[in-house]
Design a protein around this motif. Structure first.
Motif, PDB file in Angstrom:
ATOM      1  N   SER A   1      44.932  51.379  -5.723  1.00  0.00           N
ATOM      2  CA  SER A   1      43.606  51.050  -5.189  1.00  0.00           C
ATOM      3  C   SER A   1      43.732  50.105  -4.001  1.00  0.00           C
TER       4      SER A   1
ATOM      5  N   CYS B   1      44.544  57.757  -1.751  1.00  0.00           N
ATOM      6  CA  CYS B   1      43.287  58.081  -2.447  1.00  0.00           C
ATOM      7  C   CYS B   1      43.544  59.064  -3.591  1.00  0.00           C
ATOM      8  N   HIS B   2      44.430  60.031  -3.363  1.00  0.00           N
ATOM      9  CA  HIS B   2      44.772  60.975  -4.421  1.00  0.00           C
ATOM     10  C   HIS B   2      45.468  60.268  -5.579  1.00  0.00           C
TER      11      HIS B   2
ATOM     12  N   PHE C   1      42.944  58.809  -7.764  1.00  0.00           N
ATOM     13  CA  PHE C   1      42.324  59.880  -8.558  1.00  0.00           C
ATOM     14  C   PHE C   1      43.208  60.270  -9.735  1.00  0.00           C
TER      15      PHE C   1
END
Length: 393
Positions: free
Chosen positions: A179, A218-219, A222
């Motif tokens: 993050s 970002c992946h 996720f």
């Protein structure tokens, strides 16, 4: 706890992005230009304000100087907007690459106040477009290797309908670290103000964050969230995040929160704040592998730890470093290797720990009789009292 970590980190991200916006007087289309030596490309400059006195003369500056002494490109002729009619609000000039490097073009005018922070053109002049293409290919390969490395664990959890054996400390620190890294990448890649701050420190540098870095980070968040959801849905025994991991995560978040307040009072630049986010990610990367390496040593076995994950991670880390060196060679800009200490550190530390795991799996413990010699690690060892870092023996 993980969801609170994620909410706090992205609240700080929104705060950073909102506070880095400036109003523009002119715009360059494109706002960044990548050309090779000997190549010629057009740029459109548009006047955004019409409530001013015409005519308006625009003088171009090269890295803040009126004289084009570096000669990265041919000098650009100044432009003049004669009236406020639609046809006159946009003009075109051409950029011709002379030698490899990086250049920032800003503008000034005696008739209107132009911000060098909001209104500028970034020009990257490469040695070779072919090498640029190869750099992009290398970037997407290591993006794929690192991204795929998350899924063996997710698939295994799904097949077993259980997350027993998955270290919750590793997962909690991993989601916080990724993050922070995504905040660093997204803001540095999208905010023109932060990019300008970067080029002040590295006036001829190449921006160290590419699109594949943004997508990867970002992946990764996720994929971590998917794993957290699995931990909530599947059988997990007595496992939970240890107090040590919670304390480490809390310290990291408190540090970022206080740093954000200092940045809001203009005592710390936004770029420095982003580096703090990246340092938290780097610190977590150093810590998070330690429990697994120590557990392998205690058990004299790598059973239950996917060597496929490690090989993919090693491939991604190695290619990440290769890409950084190729970028520096193509733009004659070796200082940019240190422009993203997190990216450099992530590659180095990932390779280091991957080598440790590879040696453990293929050399140290490959001939062990696991049934007779490994130490059993029960679910009770993964509870909140199990330390995240090994104690001295």
């Amino acid at each position: 706890m993980n969801s609170r970590y994620l909410f706090t980190v992205y609240s700080l991200f929104l705060f950073i992005n909102v506070t880095t916006q400036d109003s523009s007087v002119i715009s360059f289309k494109p706002s960044s230009l990548s050309i090779a030596v000997g190549e010629n490309k057009s740029v459109n400059i548009r006047l955004l304000k019409t409530d001013v006195t015409f005519p308006i003369s625009i003088e171009f500056l090269y890295d803040g100087k009126t004289n084009n002494t570096q000669c990265y490109i041919d000098s650009v002729p100044n432009v003049t907007f004669v009236n406020h009619s639609t046809d006159d609000l946009s003009q075109v000039f051409y950029v011709y690459g002379r030698r490899q490097g990086h250049l920032v073009i800003t503008a000034r005018s005696s008739e209107v106040n132009i911000s060098s922070v909001a209104d500028f053109l970034l020009i990257d002049i490469a040695r070779s477009n072919i090498l640029n293409i190869f750099i992009q290919i290398v970037g997407w390969i290591y993006f794929a290797a690192w991204s795929i490395s998350f899924y063996p664990q997710i698939i295994l959890n799904f097949q077993r309908r259980s997350v027993t054996g998955l270290n919750f400390d590793f997962l909690a620190l991993n989601i916080l670290g990724h993050s922070c890294y995504s905040v660093f990448n997204v803001v540095l890649y999208t905010s023109s103000k932060v990019q300008q701050q970067y080029y002040v420190n590295h006036p001829h540098g190449v921006l160290p964050v590419l699109l594949n870095d943004v997508i990867f980070s970002c992946h990764a968040v996720f994929a971590c969230i998917v794993t957290v959801i699995q931990c909530l849905l599947y059988e997990r025994g007595t496992q939970r995040v240890s107090r040590t991991a919670l304390s480490l995560g809390g310290i990291g978040l408190a540090f970022l929160f206080i740093s954000s307040i200092v940045s809001a009072t203009h005592h710390l630049s936004t770029l420095s704040l982003l580096y703090f986010f990246s340092y938290v990610k780097l610190a977590i990367t150093i810590i998070k592998y330690c429990p697994q390496a120590w557990m392998n040593y205690k058990r004299k076995s790598t059973d239950g730890w996917s060597i496929g994950n490690i090989l993919l991670d090693f491939t991604g880390g190695a290619l990440s470093l290769v890409q950084m060196f190729l970028l520096s060679a193509n733009y004659n800009d070796w200082s940019s290797i240190f422009g993203s200490p997190t990216k450099l550190g992530l590659g180095l530390f990932s390779i280091l720990f991957d080598l440790v795991f590879i040696v453990q799996h293929y050399i140290l413990y490959r001939t062990r009789d696991h049934d007779g010699k490994q130490i059993n690690i029960t679910n009770d060892d993964s509870n909140e009292n199990f330390p995240i870092l090994p104690s001295k023996v």
